[in-house]
Enzyme design. Structure first.
Site, PDB file in Angstrom:
ATOM      1  N   VAL A  41      12.873   4.361  -4.269  1.00  0.00           N
ATOM      2  CA  VAL A  41      12.998   4.200  -5.721  1.00  0.00           C
ATOM      3  C   VAL A  41      12.616   2.780  -6.154  1.00  0.00           C
ATOM      4  O   VAL A  41      12.858   2.396  -7.289  1.00  0.00           O
ATOM      5  CB  VAL A  41      14.433   4.529  -6.182  1.00  0.00           C
ATOM      6  CG1 VAL A  41      14.781   5.983  -5.897  1.00  0.00           C
ATOM      7  CG2 VAL A  41      15.452   3.607  -5.511  1.00  0.00           C
ATOM      8  N   GLY A  42      12.017   2.036  -5.253  1.00  0.00           N
ATOM      9  CA  GLY A  42      11.569   0.681  -5.605  1.00  0.00           C
ATOM     10  C   GLY A  42      12.038  -0.328  -4.579  1.00  0.00           C
ATOM     11  O   GLY A  42      12.855  -0.015  -3.705  1.00  0.00           O
ATOM     12  N   ARG A  43      11.470  -1.524  -4.673  1.00  0.00           N
ATOM     13  CA  ARG A  43      11.826  -2.603  -3.742  1.00  0.00           C
ATOM     14  C   ARG A  43      12.255  -3.834  -4.540  1.00  0.00           C
ATOM     15  O   ARG A  43      11.714  -4.104  -5.608  1.00  0.00           O
ATOM     16  CB  ARG A  43      10.634  -2.937  -2.830  1.00  0.00           C
ATOM     17  CG  ARG A  43      10.269  -1.768  -1.910  1.00  0.00           C
ATOM     18  CD  ARG A  43       9.082  -2.084  -1.034  1.00  0.00           C
ATOM     19  NE  ARG A  43       9.299  -3.150  -0.086  1.00  0.00           N
ATOM     20  CZ  ARG A  43       9.823  -3.006   1.128  1.00  0.00           C
ATOM     21  NH1 ARG A  43      10.185  -1.816   1.551  1.00  0.00           N
ATOM     22  NH2 ARG A  43       9.984  -4.046   1.937  1.00  0.00           N
TER      23      ARG A  43
ATOM     24  N   ASP B  92       5.811 -10.600  -2.631  1.00  0.00           N
ATOM     25  CA  ASP B  92       6.849  -9.703  -3.167  1.00  0.00           C
ATOM     26  C   ASP B  92       8.118 -10.431  -3.611  1.00  0.00           C
ATOM     27  O   ASP B  92       8.854  -9.913  -4.451  1.00  0.00           O
ATOM     28  CB  ASP B  92       7.258  -8.671  -2.104  1.00  0.00           C
ATOM     29  CG  ASP B  92       6.257  -7.543  -1.968  1.00  0.00           C
ATOM     30  OD1 ASP B  92       5.146  -7.666  -2.504  1.00  0.00           O
ATOM     31  OD2 ASP B  92       6.593  -6.543  -1.299  1.00  0.00           O
TER      32      ASP B  92
ATOM     33  N   GLY C 204      15.107 -18.501   8.586  1.00  0.00           N
ATOM     34  CA  GLY C 204      15.123 -19.811   7.936  1.00  0.00           C
ATOM     35  C   GLY C 204      15.939 -19.822   6.656  1.00  0.00           C
ATOM     36  O   GLY C 204      16.081 -18.800   5.973  1.00  0.00           O
TER      37      GLY C 204
ATOM     38  N   GLY D 229       6.875   7.281  -6.996  1.00  0.00           N
ATOM     39  CA  GLY D 229       5.967   6.124  -7.108  1.00  0.00           C
ATOM     40  C   GLY D 229       4.926   6.161  -5.998  1.00  0.00           C
ATOM     41  O   GLY D 229       4.734   7.194  -5.344  1.00  0.00           O
TER      42      GLY D 229
ATOM     43  N   GLY E  99      11.820   9.687  -5.631  1.00  0.00           N
ATOM     44  CA  GLY E  99      10.995   8.629  -6.226  1.00  0.00           C
ATOM     45  C   GLY E  99       9.521   8.978  -6.100  1.00  0.00           C
ATOM     46  O   GLY E  99       8.990   9.047  -4.998  1.00  0.00           O
TER      47      GLY E  99
ATOM     48  N   HIS F 191     -28.752   5.885  -3.442  1.00  0.00           N
ATOM     49  CA  HIS F 191     -28.674   7.342  -3.527  1.00  0.00           C
ATOM     50  C   HIS F 191     -28.940   7.974  -2.170  1.00  0.00           C
ATOM     51  O   HIS F 191     -29.843   7.535  -1.475  1.00  0.00           O
ATOM     52  CB  HIS F 191     -29.728   7.855  -4.516  1.00  0.00           C
ATOM     53  CG  HIS F 191     -29.742   9.354  -4.615  1.00  0.00           C
ATOM     54  ND1 HIS F 191     -28.762  10.046  -5.293  1.00  0.00           N
ATOM     55  CD2 HIS F 191     -30.588  10.271  -4.091  1.00  0.00           C
ATOM     56  CE1 HIS F 191     -29.028  11.346  -5.197  1.00  0.00           C
ATOM     57  NE2 HIS F 191     -30.125  11.509  -4.470  1.00  0.00           N
TER      58      HIS F 191
END
Ligand code: FAD
Length: 468
Positions: free
Chosen positions: A262-264, A304, A114, A178, A176, A437
């Site tokens: 290393v990231g997005r 994101d 789209g 992360g 990376g 417990h």
């Protein structure tokens, strides 16, 4: 087709928004270009990765725990083809589940790519154009590739490429340190790979609590994962049969495969956003307020493509809020209680402030209590005593500021901290409440007791030493 709410992207943000809008009575269309719904999370992210985490955990149990508990099964042996079949089955069940939910809620799935044609129409390549009254953009993110010579080798893969492997690499370099890098490092070490992490910052999981990152580094090293922190990868040579990865000041490591994580970056280009006046930044994504509204009143952005968090559960919540606002409600996203789960071995899970952030904001008015798993009966009987739970509160009113955990099943346990932070609970609420417990969840109450100087199951010190 004509609809009230059009959602661009069928990942966790988009499918949640579409279902919620339909529940509120909107005629809803969700435009998704892939053959399955569910986005990065269900197809090539959270779900397949955690299916492998489960395989890795089963190997660990067989290697370290079964015999101790009196169960003889012999040497564990990874059948990687079977593990991949299991992973694919889990993914299929989850993506199919979203398609069924669309049907049950009357959401129309428009298949194709789209792009906004104008502020009330999305043109769909290979599908029917969609006109809308309100739209929600949920296009997600893509893996960034750093400008390093040789990184275009087919032996350098992103997380999707690693998830598609049919053989366990003998030597894996992870570029990376992360969350994604550490999760795969943890999995592949358990699968038998020699694993090396190269990270340019001085700690693993750079945004996380210092002690949690340090504990993970310690445990990774104990597990034989090689760490190169504060080192930059400078070049990759592919000999045709292996890689030589150059890093730091002239150092090298040989590998069969390199995971580049290393990231997005937010997926915001080629959507026609400029033309309709939706502001965005290529690095930080679409600008959206706490209602998830963009610079165009009737267009929202979630997940994101418009977020700081890059987590599935923040996308879920933003999707609910955007859909409700698109349908005339007045909802906002409250980010106080965002859980931060990391599915390494040991697991890490946190919510609220890290200890460093709390001290920066509250100075000396901060109290911390650490309860080690070795003092928790359920952890001992599970043979899982690595790590601890940390409770962080401000000392004037006792308000809980954060919970940080490293250890068994903490990604499941963190919800207690989320509820406490969302409810603006004090440390007394946590420490004086009852925990069943024997359970792992007792450690959260116990960390609160330590922070108050009232520990029962530990020597009574405010800050018990974290042991592993
Ligand atoms: C390896 C890995 C592991 C992860 N593990 C976790 C985890 O354990 N927990 C967690 O919370 N998060 C995890 N994440 C992050 C999580 O996957 C993302 O935060 C989440 O998927 C974001 O959801 P989203 O809806 O914003 O985007 P996405 O899930 O990326 O979905 C966006 C969708 O939009 C579609 N799309 C994009 N552009 C168009 C277009 N023009 N037309 C039609 N369709 C389009 C895409 O095909 C995609 O399906 C992980 C990510 C990775 C890569």
């Amino acid at each position: 087709m004509e609809c009230d709410v059009a959602v661009l992207g069928g990942g966790p943000g988009g499918y949640t928004a579409a279902i919620r809008a339909a529940q509120l009575g909107a005629k809803t269309a969700c435009i998704e270009k892939e053959a399955e719904l569910g986005g990065t999370c269900l197809r090539i992210g959270c779900i397949p990765t955690k299916a492998w985490v489960q395989t890795a955990f089963a190997i660990k149990e067989a290697e370290e725990t079964f015999a101790k508990l009196g169960v003889q099964v012999g040497e564990p042996n990874l059948d990687f083809a079977a593990a991949n079949e299991w992973k694919a089955g889990v993914v299929k069940q989850m993506t199919g589940g979203v398609a069924s939910l669309f049907k049950a809620n009357g959401v129309e799935w428009v298949k194709g790519m789209g792009r906004f044609k104008d502020a009330n129409m999305i043109a769909v390549e290979g599908g029917e154009d969609v006109t809308f009254k309100q739209a929600i953009v949920a296009t997600g993110s893509f893996p960034l590739v750093p400008p390093i010579e040789g990184i275009d080798s087919p032996r350098c893969v992103d997380s999707e490429g690693l998830l598609a492997q049919e053989q366990v690499p003998g030597r894996l370099v992870v570029l990376g340190g992360g969350i994604i890098g550490c999760e795969f490092a943890s999995i592949f070490r358990r699968f038998g790979s020699e694993v090396t992490i190269i990270e340019m910052l001085p700690k693993l999981i750079p945004m996380e609590d210092d002690a949690a990152s340090a504990e993970l580094a310690k445990q990774f090293q104990k597990r034989g994962i090689t760490l190169h922190l504060e080192k930059q990868c400078t070049k990759v040579d592919d000999s045709g049969s292996a890689l030589t990865v150059h890093f730091g000041e002239g150092e090298t490591v040989e590998a069969d495969l390199m995971l580049v994580c290393v990231g997005r970056g937010p997926l915001v280009e080629n959507l026609g956003l400029e033309e309709i006046g939706v502001e965005f930044d290529k690095r930080t994504g679409i600008a959206a307020d706490e209602h998830r509204r963009t610079t165009v009143e009737h267009i929202y952005a979630i997940g994101d493509c418009a977020g700081y968090w890059q987590l599935a559960h923040t996308a879920f919540r933003e999707g609910e809020v955007a859909a409700e606002n698109a349908m005339g409600h007045d909802e906002v996203v409250d980010n106080r209680g965002v859980p931060r789960p990391i599915y390494t071995d040991p697991e890490i899970a946190s919510v609220g402030l890290t200890e460093g952030e709390a001290r920066e904001q509250y100075g000396d008015d901060v109290e911390v209590g650490i309860f080690p798993w070795v003092a928790n009966a359920r952890a001992v009987m599970q043979n899982e005593t690595v790590g601890w739970v940390k409770s962080i509160h401000e000392s004037r009113y006792g308000e809980l500021l954060g919970v940080v955990m490293v250890g068994p099943h903490v990604t499941d346990l963190i919800e207690a901290g989320v509820v406490a932070l969302d409810a603006e609970a004090t440390v007394e609420t946590v420490a004086d409440g009852m925990a069943a417990h024997p359970t792992l969840s007792e450690a959260i109450k116990e960390a609160g007791l330590v922070a108050l100087g009232r520990a029962i199951h530990l020597p009574n010190r405010k800050r018990a030493k974290a042991t592993a």
